[in-house]
Design an enzyme around this catalytic site. Structure first.
Site, PDB file in Angstrom:
ATOM      1  CG  ASP A   9      -1.685   1.229   1.420  1.00 37.44           C
ATOM      2  OD1 ASP A   9      -2.408   1.609   0.486  1.00 37.44           O
ATOM      3  OD2 ASP A   9      -1.567   1.851   2.495  1.00 37.44           O
ATOM      4  CG  ASP A  11      -1.727   7.682   0.537  1.00 40.08           C
ATOM      5  OD1 ASP A  11      -0.950   8.645   0.576  1.00 40.08           O
ATOM      6  OD2 ASP A  11      -2.457   7.430  -0.438  1.00 40.08           O
ATOM      7  CG  ASP A 165      -1.803   2.410   6.392  1.00 39.63           C
ATOM      8  OD1 ASP A 165      -2.200   3.479   6.882  1.00 39.63           O
ATOM      9  OD2 ASP A 165      -2.060   2.067   5.221  1.00 39.63           O
TER      10      ASP A 165
END
Length: 195
Positions: A9, A11, A165
């Site tokens: 991922d 961001d 995250d």
């Protein structure tokens, strides 16, 4: 190694962008009289901006041009990009495995924003594929973005390890049948205090 490819991922995983994104969200949505608290923002991590605008507008009983407002929010974010730093423990993995195994980015970001973030944190040339919100119809928690990254890397999903995250992204990785590493176990994003 129990994996043949790594998928990251962007961001909050490769780049500590979440505080800058939240500042941009607050400013943009305030123009339309919509409040968006920080806990809710984090709960929607991995969701494309246009989908977030649609969701918030629907909840408020408003009609907004979600594409235009999403672009407005992204432009506000880019004004904050100087504050974005790489997330070192994850970036170290990128450098460790670069050129050794296939690697991809799989993000809910718009492509032009993803490209700018990757360039800003010095990772523009590190990945074999980059799948963004424009590349799949369904978004996290659906597995599509990760499955498309695996397809582009030519690696079976069960042989991929995902770094994420956000809850939506962790769920998407699991649904894709991939091993998932939740970076929140070793990295805590900064929170914003806005009065």
């Amino acid at each position: 190694m129990s994996f043949d490819a790594l998928i990251f991922d962007l961001d909050g995983t490769l780049a500590d962008t979440m505080p800058a994104h939240y500042i941009a969200w607050r400013a943009t949505m305030a123009k339309y009289g919509i409040s968006f608290d920080e806990d809710r923002f984090y709960s929607l991590g991995g969701c494309p901006s246009q989908k977030i605008v649609e969701l918030l507008a629907e909840e408020q009983g408003m009609v907004l041009d979600s594409h235009t407002v999403a672009i407005e929010k992204e432009e506000a974010f880019l004004l904050e990009i100087a504050e974005v730093a790489p997330i070192e423990p994850v970036v170290e993995l990128v450098y460790e495995y670069r050129g050794r195994i296939p690697m991809a980015v799989a993000t809910g970001a718009m492509r032009y924003v993803a490209d700018l973030i990757l360039a800003h944190v010095g990772l523009a040339d590190c990945f074999d594929a980059c799948v963004t919100s424009e590349d799949t119809e369904r978004h996290k928690p659906h597995p599509d973005v990760f499955l498309e990254a695996a397809r582009q890397l030519k690696v079976e999903p069960e042989h991929c390890r995902v770094y994420e995250d956000a809850d939506l992204g962790v769920e998407a990785g699991r649904r894709a049948g991939m091993e998932v590493v939740d970076v929140r176990n070793f990295f805590t994003p900064r929170r914003i205090t806005i009065s």
